[in-house]
Design a protein around this motif. Structure first.
Motif, short mmCIF file in Angstrom:
data_model
loop_
_atom_site.label_atom_id
_atom_site.label_comp_id
_atom_site.label_asym_id
_atom_site.label_seq_id
_atom_site.Cartn_x
_atom_site.Cartn_y
_atom_site.Cartn_z
N GLU A 288 0.84 -1.21 0.00
CA GLU A 288 0.00 0.00 0.00
C GLU A 288 0.87 1.26 0.00
O GLU A 288 0.56 2.25 -0.67
N ALA A 289 1.99 1.19 0.72
CA ALA A 289 2.91 2.34 0.78
C ALA A 289 3.48 2.64 -0.60
O ALA A 289 3.54 3.81 -1.02
N ILE A 290 3.88 1.60 -1.33
CA ILE A 290 4.45 1.80 -2.66
C ILE A 290 3.39 2.30 -3.63
O ILE A 290 3.63 3.21 -4.43
N GLU A 291 2.20 1.71 -3.57
CA GLU A 291 1.13 2.15 -4.45
C GLU A 291 0.77 3.62 -4.19
O GLU A 291 0.53 4.39 -5.13
N THR A 292 0.77 4.02 -2.93
CA THR A 292 0.49 5.41 -2.58
C THR A 292 1.56 6.33 -3.16
O THR A 292 1.26 7.39 -3.73
N ALA A 293 2.81 5.92 -3.03
CA ALA A 293 3.91 6.72 -3.57
C ALA A 293 3.81 6.84 -5.09
O ALA A 293 4.01 7.92 -5.65
N LEU A 294 3.47 5.74 -5.75
CA LEU A 294 3.38 5.75 -7.21
C LEU A 294 2.21 6.60 -7.70
O LEU A 294 2.31 7.28 -8.73
N ASN A 295 1.11 6.57 -6.97
CA ASN A 295 -0.08 7.30 -7.40
C ASN A 295 -0.03 8.79 -7.08
O ASN A 295 -0.63 9.60 -7.78
N ASN A 296 0.71 9.14 -6.01
CA ASN A 296 0.73 10.53 -5.57
C ASN A 296 2.11 11.17 -5.72
O ASN A 296 2.39 12.20 -5.13
N ASN A 297 2.95 10.56 -6.53
CA ASN A 297 4.35 10.98 -6.57
C ASN A 297 4.55 12.27 -7.37
O ASN A 297 3.72 12.62 -8.21
N PRO A 298 5.66 12.95 -7.10
CA PRO A 298 6.00 14.16 -7.87
C PRO A 298 6.81 13.84 -9.12
O PRO A 298 7.41 14.73 -9.71
N GLY A 299 6.85 12.58 -9.52
CA GLY A 299 7.61 12.17 -10.71
C GLY A 299 8.73 11.21 -10.43
O GLY A 299 9.21 10.52 -11.31
#
Length: 324
Positions: A288-299
């Motif tokens: 879930e942490a990785i998916e959150t980072a991928l979906n809300n990332n700054p690039g």
């Protein structure tokens, strides 16, 4: 890689002896590899130590050369609490009349190495710094007679590792191996270390995984991250016997968007224990942490903190079809 069938055959052949002498799992791994390489007549074998030092299982071999990259604070329960004590333990891999190659720069460590080399009559070779290091995308540099070369990696720390390898080429040549400069450079340029600043092709996002798992490794990683000079989300977890506060503090100097997580491993630290009162997000489920980072990332997303963790993450990306 050894086949499952060969692994089972060796275990059936020797397991009674392993039980008789009560050897450890790492010693069993070492034993298996020695028997396997001998029976398959390997031309050259490169061993990475376990903890490193005079008690390391790899010390049963008599190598052409020993390599100590640099010394950092790690495995202090076994190796010592000061940098000099750790260097002294690591110097246990230096063999009589066999050269030592090192890129270490700390004078306290070099003095320890010099003393050991004098006692064992072992030449000590100091790796020189690379020249013309460029970091446009991937890293390029020059070293000695080998000229210009380009790494597949963007990690600055791999330049030092490559220079260590090129010094080893010189030792192999003296031992009779025919290796041209072009072959050495080609080997460097085609090398790729999985889990060490490894890039993942995720749609619309640059993702790097790095198994920086101690203070020393995190210093090397954050140097590369600062060089990227871009906003990033970092997903971090680590083992409980590491200097996790120092590691997390270094990451927070690079990004104010850090997600702390945990994974299923008996030595892994709980996310809440890692986070303490640092300004980080806590997500216990690492997927879930990785998916959150991928979906809300700054690039840009960085995933780091443990090689055991990176092994799980690599499998997750493979199942997503973005990694081979």
């Amino acid at each position: 890689p050894i086949s499952d069938e060969d692994l089972v055959a060796y275990a059936n052949r020797y397991s009674e002896d392993w039980d008789k002498y009560g050897i450890t799992m790492f010693e069993i791994d070492m034993f298996l590899s020695v028997m396997y390489f001998l029976e398959h007549k390997a031309d050259i074998v490169l061993y990475e130590v376990g903890l490193g030092g005079e008690l390391d299982a790899t010390n049963i071999i008599d190598p052409l050369v020993s390599v100590i990259t640099t010394i950092g604070y790690d495995h202090m329960d076994y190796l010592g609490n000061t940098i000099e004590e750790i260097a002294g333990a690591k110097a246990g891999i230096i063999k009589p009349n066999r050269p030592l190659i090192t890129h270490e720069r700390k004078s306290s460590c070099l003095q320890v190495f010099e003393n050991t080399c004098k006692r064992t009559n072992s030449p000590m070779i100091l790796v020189q710094d690379a020249l013309d290091v460029q970091t446009k995308g991937t890293v390029s540099f020059r070293y000695g007679e080998f000229g210009l070369m380009h790494l597949q990696s963007s990690a600055l720390y791999q330049v030092d590792n490559a220079c260590n390898a090129l010094e080893c080429v010189g030792i192999l040549r003296k031992a009779g191996y025919r290796i041209s400069n072009a072959q050495a450079v080609s080997g460097i340029e085609h090398s790729m270390w999985k889990g060490r600043f490894e890039h993942v092709d995720w749609p619309g996002c640059d993702v790097w995984m790095d198994g920086a798992h101690n203070e020393h490794g995190m210093q090397a990683l954050t140097k590369t991250l600062k060089n990227l000079n871009r906003p990033m989300t970092i997903v971090f977890t680590a083992l409980r016997d590491k200097e996790t506060d120092k590691m997390l503090e270094m990451l927070l100097q690079v990004s104010d968007d850090v997600i702390v997580t945990e994974f299923a491993f008996y030595r892994a630290k709980k996310a809440q224990d890692l986070a303490k009162d640092y300004p980080v997000k806590v997500m216990e489920n690492w997927e879930e942490a990785i998916e959150t980072a991928l979906n809300n990332n700054p690039g840009t997303v960085i995933i780091t903190g443990s090689l055991y963790f990176i092994s799980d993450v690599r499998l997750w990306f493979k199942q997503k079809g973005v990694l081979r």
